[in-house]
Design an enzyme around this catalytic site. Structure first.
Site, PDB file in Angstrom:
ATOM      1  N   GLU A 153      94.057  48.024  58.069  1.00 18.42           N
ATOM      2  CA  GLU A 153      92.744  48.543  57.649  1.00 18.42           C
ATOM      3  C   GLU A 153      91.627  47.986  58.521  1.00 18.42           C
ATOM      4  O   GLU A 153      91.564  46.777  58.768  1.00 18.42           O
ATOM      5  CB  GLU A 153      92.519  48.155  56.185  1.00 18.42           C
ATOM      6  CG  GLU A 153      92.114  49.320  55.314  1.00 18.42           C
ATOM      7  CD  GLU A 153      93.143  50.425  55.239  1.00 18.42           C
ATOM      8  OE1 GLU A 153      92.968  51.449  55.933  1.00 18.42           O
ATOM      9  OE2 GLU A 153      94.121  50.286  54.496  1.00 18.42           O
ATOM     10  N   HIS A 154      90.764  48.865  58.997  1.00 18.11           N
ATOM     11  CA  HIS A 154      89.649  48.535  59.900  1.00 18.11           C
ATOM     12  C   HIS A 154      90.151  48.023  61.245  1.00 18.11           C
ATOM     13  O   HIS A 154      89.408  47.404  61.996  1.00 18.11           O
ATOM     14  CB  HIS A 154      88.679  47.526  59.261  1.00 18.11           C
ATOM     15  CG  HIS A 154      87.825  48.137  58.179  1.00 18.11           C
ATOM     16  ND1 HIS A 154      86.503  48.457  58.357  1.00 18.11           N
ATOM     17  CD2 HIS A 154      88.131  48.518  56.912  1.00 18.11           C
ATOM     18  CE1 HIS A 154      86.019  48.982  57.231  1.00 18.11           C
ATOM     19  NE2 HIS A 154      86.996  49.035  56.347  1.00 18.11           N
ATOM     20  N   GLY A 179      86.104  61.918  49.186  1.00 19.39           N
ATOM     21  CA  GLY A 179      85.519  60.584  49.073  1.00 19.39           C
ATOM     22  C   GLY A 179      86.411  59.581  48.376  1.00 19.39           C
ATOM     23  O   GLY A 179      85.925  58.577  47.866  1.00 19.39           O
ATOM     24  N   ASP A 218      92.170  58.624  61.133  1.00 20.68           N
ATOM     25  CA  ASP A 218      92.291  59.766  60.225  1.00 20.68           C
ATOM     26  C   ASP A 218      92.609  61.063  60.960  1.00 20.68           C
ATOM     27  O   ASP A 218      93.455  61.855  60.540  1.00 20.68           O
ATOM     28  CB  ASP A 218      90.992  59.933  59.426  1.00 20.68           C
ATOM     29  CG  ASP A 218      90.609  58.667  58.677  1.00 20.68           C
ATOM     30  OD1 ASP A 218      91.446  57.740  58.613  1.00 20.68           O
ATOM     31  OD2 ASP A 218      89.478  58.607  58.162  1.00 20.68           O
ATOM     32  N   ASP A 260      91.583  50.110  63.508  1.00 17.68           N
ATOM     33  CA  ASP A 260      91.552  51.179  64.535  1.00 17.68           C
ATOM     34  C   ASP A 260      90.413  50.970  65.530  1.00 17.68           C
ATOM     35  O   ASP A 260      90.622  51.018  66.743  1.00 17.68           O
ATOM     36  CB  ASP A 260      91.545  52.595  63.921  1.00 17.68           C
ATOM     37  CG  ASP A 260      90.436  52.879  62.921  1.00 17.68           C
ATOM     38  OD1 ASP A 260      89.655  51.956  62.596  1.00 17.68           O
ATOM     39  OD2 ASP A 260      90.348  54.045  62.460  1.00 17.68           O
TER      40      ASP A 260
END
Ligand code: ADP
Ligand code: MG
Length: 391
Positions: A43-44, A131, A184, A46
Site C-alpha cells: 500500500e502506497h 469511493g 489501479d 506504487d
C-alpha cells in the site's frame, strides 16, 4: 442481500445498452468493461517505485460509446440528470465538472498521446462500489479508454493496453487531480484470471502470480466500511509528500532505493515512520509472493497482519472502522486481514477459510452495531480478468 454482487456480464451489457439508448435515443457502437480491484498487499508503494500485488474483481464498470460527427462530447451515467456536454477539442484539465472529469480526462490523455478522437456520446454503468477503495475511478477510466479504442477500430494488444494504462494514469493525476500512483489502472488493464498481478514500478514490469484460493479452501472477503475517503482530500497527497521528503533526506531517487537501516537514521519522527512503512511494505510484498509460491497461507496471513499494523501505526492511514473490521475478522476465523487501498476509510480484505466466511461477515456486522458504526457492506473478491471490449 449479504454481498454486493458483481452482476452477470451479459445482463450488464444489456442494461448499459438500454440506458444508453434511453439517454441518447440511439444504440451504442461499442461496449467495454473494466474491473475494479482489491490490493492483496503493497500500500502506497506504487508512487515510491515499489511493488504491489492487486487482484481484479468480478465487479466492473461498463462503458458504452457511439461516435458523433459534430465534435460534441456527452457524458452520463443515466441516472444523474442531463449529460455533461462539451467539445472534444476542449476536454482537459479544468474543463470538465464532477465525476465526468475522469471521462474527459481519458479523452484528453488519449488525444495528448496522438489518438485522433471524434466527438462521442458516453454512458457508464456498473457494479464497483464508488469511493470504497476498490478503484471505481480506474475502472471508469479504463472502461472508457477501451471503448474509445473499439470505436477507433484498434486491435487491443499488449502494447495498446500499456499505452492505455499511461493515458488513464494521466487522466486521474493531471485532470481529476488525484495524485495516485498507477496500480489501479495497471491491474484493471493487465489482470489475469485466478491470479494477482505483481507490479514493479521501478522496472515498469508486471507478472501474474497464480492464486490457488479454491484449492486451498479459502475466500477473499472484502468489507467496505462505507467511511468516505476522497483521494483528492489531502491525506494521500500529504503521505506522498512525506515519502518524497524521506527520499530527499536520504539522497535516493525514491524509497525503493532506501534501506531500512538508513531510514532508521532519519531524524524527523513522522517522516521516518512513513518511510519505515514503505520500505517494510515493499519487503512484505516480496515475502507474500514467496509464500504464495509454496501455498504458505499462514505466512500470507502473518504478512497481512504486519502490513495492517504498519499502516495503522507508522503510515497512519487506518481508522477505527478498519481496525475493528480487521480485529473482528481474525477473531472470527480469518487467517489474516488488513486494510486495503489508499486508506482513511474504504475497505479491508480478509483471507478466510470458505466455510467461515458467513460467520466472519456476521461477526463484523455485530461488532459494527455494538460500536455504533454505520453498517458495512461485504463482497467476495473472485480474482478476475482484465478489461475487455465486449460488443
Ligand atoms: P475509488 O476509486 O476507491 O472508488 P475514488 O475517490 O478514487 O475512489 O473514485 C471515486 C469517484 O470516481 C466517484 O466519486 C466518482 O466521481 C467517480 N466514479 C467512479 N465510477 C463511477 C461511475 N460508474 N459513475 C459515476 N462516477 C464514477
Ligand atoms: Mg480511485
Amino acid at each position: 442481500m449479504p454481498y454486493v454482487e458483481p452482476g452477470h456480464p451479459s445482463e450488464l451489457i444489456e442494461a448499459t445498452g438500454a440506458l444508453f439508448t434511453r439517454a441518447y435515443d440511439a444504440a451504442p457502437r461499442v461496449v467495454a468493461r473494466a474491473p475494479g480491484r482489491v490490493n492483496l498487499i503493497g500500500e502506497h508503494t506504487d508512487y515510491n517505485r515499489g511493488l504491489v500485488l492487486p487482484v481484479a474483481l468480478a465487479h466492473a464498470t461498463y462503458a458504452a460509446v457511439a461516435g458523433r460527427e459534430d465534435g460534441v462530447v456527452r457524458i452520463t451515467s443515466g441516472d444523474d440528470g442531463e449529460p455533461w456536454t462539451g467539445a472534444i477539442d476542449t476536454v482537459g484539465p479544468g474543463a470538465v465538472d464532477g465525476w465526468a472529469t475522469y471521462v474527459g480526462g481519458v479523452l484528453w490523455a488519449l488525444r495528448e498521446d496522438g489518438f485522433d478522437l471524434p466527438g462521442m456520446d458516453v454512458l457508464v454503468h456498473g457494479t464497483v462500489p464508488l469511493g470504497a477503495g476498490l478503484s471505481s475511478s480506474a475502472a471508469l477510466e479504463c472502461s472508457v479508454a477501451l471503448a474509445v479504442c473499439g470505436l477507433l477500430g484498434l486491435t487491443v494488444d499488449d502494447e495498446l493496453r500499456h499505452r492505455l494504462v499511461r493515458a488513464c494514469i494521466r487522466a486521474e493525476t493531471e485532470v481529476a487531480g488525484a495524485p495516485t500512483g498507477g496500480m489501479d489502472q495497471s491491474i484493471s488493464l493487465l489482470a489475469q484470471v485466478d491470479a494477482a498481478l505483481l507490479i514493479d514500478f521501478d522496472q515498469d514490469s508486471s507478472r501474474a502470480v497464480p492464486l490457488g484460493l479454491a484449492a486451498a479452501g479459502l475466500t477473499l472477503l472484502v468489507t467496505d466500511t462505507r467511511v468516505s475517503h476522497a483521494l483528492v482530500d489531502g491525506g494521500y497527497a500529504a503521505r506522498r509528500a512525506d515519502c518524497e521528503a524521506a527520499a530527499d533526506a536520504l539522497g535516493v531517487p525514491s524509497l525503493r532505493q532506501a534501506t531500512l537501516a538508513a531510514v532508521e537514521e532519519l531524524t524527523d519522527d513522522r517522516v521516518r515512520r512513513r518511510a519505515t512503512h514503505i520500505v517494510t511494505e515493499i519487503e512484505r510484498v516480496r515475502e507474500t509472493v514467496d509464500a504464495l509460491a509454496v501455498d504458505d497461507w499462514a505466512g500470507v496471513g502473518r504478512l497481512f497482519a504486519a502490513s495492517h499494523v504498519s499502516m495503522r501505526d507508522d503510515f497512519e492511514i487506518s481508522c477505527p472502522e478498519l481496525d475493528l473490521t480487521v480485529a473482528t475478522a481474525v477473531e472470527a476465523g480469518a487467517i489474516g486481514a488488513r486494510m486495503t487501498g489508499g486508506g482513511f476509510g474504504g475497505s479491508a480484505i480478509s483471507l478466510v477459510p470458505t466455510e467461515r466466511v458467513d460467520a466472519v461477515v456476521h461477526a463484523i456486522d455485530v461488532a459494527f452495531v455494538a460500536a455504533g458504526f454505520r453498517a458495512p457492506q461485504h463482497l467476495l473478491a473472485e480474482p478476475s480478468g482484465a478489461a475487455e471490449l465486449l460488443a
